[in-house]
Every structure is written in structure tokens, then in C-alpha cells.
Motif scaffolding. Structure first.
Motif: not given
Length: 465
Positions: A177-179, A183-193
Motif C-alpha cells: 500500500l505504501t509503495a 511514487q517518488a518520495h522515499p517513504y515508498r520503501t520499507p524500513v527493513v529494506g
């Protein structure tokens, strides 16, 4: 919340309670308003001390202005990985010895990484504070990053991802959902990677992150407890003062483009129940005095969810029987953009589409009719109580200071934020619903449950530091 009883007598909460009761702060003696205390070392490290004499203990936290939003494609998860490696030794403290020394001192420790920051803490008897500062200062600039230790720890991090995300259907749903929402902001990636990035990460990536962000001028220390702020400042000078600052990387603006329409996704995963999650793009707090909408959004979340009489529980669960559970989530304090979540599982015989329609209908009702005075009073009491109760815990007080500071909000604004929350009107709640809860700001994620496996996978690796 059970109400506000049981706190009024505590002198440490005096300013918040005077605010809560509508009284002026101007008449308070200066000593009541000067706690917390702050001191800045020559190397740029800020020391924030809040004196709390109720128990002979202290919380010591080091916060770094570096989280997963500062990562780049190909090295997602490195902030969290480095958090793990911070427990793997320096020339003077062996691998795993940090936590053993804390335990031997009668304390406990851990760390956590978020999209916005990385933080390390110890809760210890107050007389052990100097030892904790020495240990933290040591790993702030002398971390070993041994390749053999790294080779073991990257396996731990990958297993943590499997256990907490890959094997958890709702975690997978929210990751996707977050991803999709960003689309551009780095919040799209999970903290764990992402797993592929973890599989290809090297100890050089961890070292580059450490050398880039772990510096006194990119950190601050919070101490809450039975301490004298002047003594804490002296200890900080002794242990942290000698560490040299360095030039930090430039942080460029990362603005999420405007969304052009509703976004939808479905995640198929083994699960017992379907889940529907709606995420609306909403503002977060940037200016404590000028902003009004984040406070109204917090009030909206309390009206919809959080107690038995809240709208979702009353309407969607009990009256309409559309959902077995329904709730909200909204965080007004963050470095990046905000999302307001509506989440629930449909009742037996009801579809995910029907529950989504039920969520939307409740929002439309508020947009057209507003909220009642009774709802606002209850929501206000709930929010104020949750803020006040934080002050019963030294750890929660330290967390509050750290989270505000890492989001760019002065910790000194804590009481003012409470006042602004109390001032939210029914019309302001209605207006934020009309303005932000529209399809061109919405991402909808559905969990399509698949048959559960007959046996679950068991981990053989401990994910504890």
C-alpha cells in the motif's frame, strides 16, 4: 481511555493541567517552565535533559537524524542494518558486550529505526548514566564493522524481514500500500529494506552509511530521570565532547507529485480474514502555531476510532455488522508526507467492497453533517488523556522529545500542541474531511486471503540484538 483521574496531584504535570483547565501559564514560577534544559556542545551535539524525581532511574537516548527516507535505491534497509551493527563492537567493547554491560548495570537497552530517524536507548539506575554515555560515545565514532560479524548480522536482518513482513499478510499489505501510495518520495520503501537489496548489500554499504550520518552534529541526546541537568551536561562534555563533527550530505527536497486518481491493489497471501485498507494523503504538522489541519485530523481519528462509542465501532461493527474490526491510523509528526488510514475486516457474508463503501459513507456523513458536540468532547478527552498519560513514563517522555525534534518540531512546543488540539472545532473536522478525503488522494489495498499452510515456518535465527 478511562479519563484523566489520578494525575492532577503530580507537580511535574502542573503546566499541562493548568492548560487543560483553561488557566494561564503566565503566573507560574520560572522554575516550573524551564524543565527540560538544553545544552549544545562545540561539536554540534545537543543535550536535552528533563528532570523527573519520581524514581531513582534515568533514560538515556541518542537520536540520529537518519532513517530509511535518507537511503538510496539499491541500499534500502541499510539504516536498519547499521542499527544492528552498532551492537557488534568497537576496539574497546567486544561484539555483544554492549548489551551485557547494560544488563550488568541493572538496566535494559535496545534501538529502533524508522523512516525518519534511528535511536538507541538505555533505562538504567541513575548512577550508571556516565557509563552509558561512555559506551554510546564510543560506538558513535569507533564502530568496528567487522566483516565476519556483518556476514552473520545480515542473515539476521533478512530473517527479520521474513518473520515480520513476508510471513505476515497484513504487513505485506501495508508495505505494498505504501509503495503504491508514494511514487517518488522515499517513504515508498520499507524500513527493513527490499529483500534483493539486503541480499546484495555489503559491509562497505554499512560503513558508508555510518561515516555519512553518524556524527555529533547529526544527533542529539535526551536524558529523562532523577538527574541534575548541570551534572548531565558535564558528563556529556567529558564523553561526547571530544568527538569531531563532519560535513553532512546535502538533503534535497523530495516532493511527492500530485496524485491523478484513485489507486488500487490486491495482495494475495495466506490469511484467515480479508482486509481492506484505505490511505488518503493528508498534511502533517509543520508549524505548530499556523497549522490547523493536522490537529483536526487527529481529532477526526479519535471521533472515528479509539473507544466503544466511536463511529466505526458503533456504526460499522455493531449496527450495520459490516465489519468484525474497523479502525484508523494517523500520525501528525513526521519528516515526510502523511497518510490517514482506514482499516478493517468485513464480517462473514460481507464483501471487501461493501466495507469500503461503509468507510466512505461514514466520511461522507461527516462531510455533510459534521460531528456532534458530544463526539468532539469525548475525542478531545481521549486525545488529551493520551498526551498526559505519556508523562507518567520516563521513557515515553524521552520518546516524545525525540520524535518531535526529529520531525523538526521543537520539543518545547509540547504544551502548545496540546492547547491547539483542545481548540479544534467541529467545523474544522468537517472541513478536513471535505478537503482531503477524495478519490484523487486515495489508495485502496485489499488482502485476498489464500488457504493457510498446514505447517508454519519456524525461525532458527534470533532477531534480537
Amino acid at each position: 481511555m478511562s479519563g484523566l483521574r489520578g494525575i492532577l496531584y503530580r507537580s511535574l504535570h502542573q503546566t499541562a493541567w493548568l492548560t487543560l483547565l483553561g488557566m494561564s501559564l503566565a503566573g507560574l514560577p520560572q522554575t516550573a517552565l524551564s524543565n527540560p534544559f538544553e545544552y549544545k556542545l562545540a561539536n554540534g551535539l545537543r543535550i536535552i535533559v528533563k528532570e523527573d524525581r519520581r524514581a531513582p532511574t534515568a533514560v538515556h537516548m541518542v537520536w540520529y537524524h537518519a532513517g530509511s527516507m535518507d537511503e538510496h535505491n539499491g541500499t534500502t534497509g541499510v539504516a536498519h542494518l547499521l542499527e544492528h551493527m552498532m551492537f557488534k563492537g568497537t576496539p574497546s567493547v567486544g561484539a555483544g558486550e554492549f548489551s551485557r554491560l547494560v544488563a550488568a548495570a541493572g538496566g535494559r537497552d535496545n534501538a529502533f529505526t524508522s523512516k525518519d530517524y534511528t535511536a538507541y536507548f538505555q533505562q538504567i539506575p541513575k548512577q550508571k548514566l556516565a557509563q552509558m554515555m561512555r559506551l554510546e560515545a564510543d560506538r558513535m565514532h569507533h564502530l568496528t564493522l567487522d566483516p565476519k560479524e556483518y556476514a552473520q548480522e545480515i542473515k539476521v536482518v533478512m530473517e527479520e524481514r521474513r518473520l515480520r513482513t513476508d510471513d505476515q499478510p497484513q504487513a505485506r499489505l501495508f508495505e505494498q500500500l505504501t509503495a503504491t501510495a508514494f511514487q517518488a518520495h522515499p517513504y515508498r520503501t520499507p524500513v527493513v529494506g527490499w529483500m534483493n537489496d539486503l541480499e546484495n548489500m555489503t559491509v562497505r554499504d554499512a560503513r558508508a552509511w555510518y561515516e555519512r550520518w553518524y556524527a555529533p552534529n547529526n544527533a542529539f541526546v535526551v536524558v529523562v530521570g532523577d538527574v541534575d541537568h548541570r551534572e548531565v551536561f558535564q558528563l556529556a562534555e567529558k564523553h561526547y565532547g571530544p568527538i569531531r563533527p563532519h560535513t553532512l550530505p546535502e538533503r534535497k527536497p523530495q516532493i511527492e507529485p500530485a496524485q491523478d486518481g484513485i489507486r488500487r491493489l490486491t495482495v494475495k497471501a495466506p490469511a484467515e480474514l480479508p482486509v481492506v485498507a484505505l490511505a488518503y494523503k493528508t498534511p502533517v504538522l509543520r508549524d505548530v502555531e499556523k497549522d490547523t489541519e493536522p490537529y483536526a485530523l487527529q481529532m477526526l481519528a479519535a471521533v472515528l476510532d479509539g473507544h466503544d462509542a466511536a463511529r466505526f465501532t458503533r456504526s460499522l461493527v455493531r449496527e450495520q455488522r459490516l465489519a468484525v474490526s474497523a479502525g484508523t491510523s494517523y500520525d501528525a509528526i513526521s519528516r515526510g508526507p502523511g497518510l490517514f488510514y482506514l482499516v478493517g475486516s468485513p464480517s462473514e457474508g460481507k464483501t471487501r467492497a461493501e466495507l469500503e463503501a461503509g468507510f466512505r459513507a461514514e466520511l461522507m456523513r461527516i462531510a455533510s453533517e459534521g460531528v456532534t458536540a458530544e463526539e468532539l468532547v469525548r475525542a478531545r478527552a481521549q486525545l488529551v488523556a493520551s498526551q498526559i498519560y505519556k508523562r507518567d513514563s520516563m521513557f515515553a517522555q524521552a520518546m516524545e522529545i525525540g520524535q518531535l525534534e526529529t520531525a523538526g518540531i521543537p520539543y518545547t512546543a509540547e504544551t502548545r500542541i496540546l492547547e491547539k488540539l483542545q481548540a479544534v472545532t467541529a467545523e474544522q473536522v468537517r472541513e478536513v474531511v471535505k478537503k482531503y478525503f477524495r478519490d484523487d488522494r486515495l489508495t485502496v489495498a485489499e488482502l485476498d486471503p489464500q488457504p493457510l499452510p498446514k505447517t508454519s515456518r519456524k525461525s532458527t535465527i534470533s532477531t534480537r540484538h
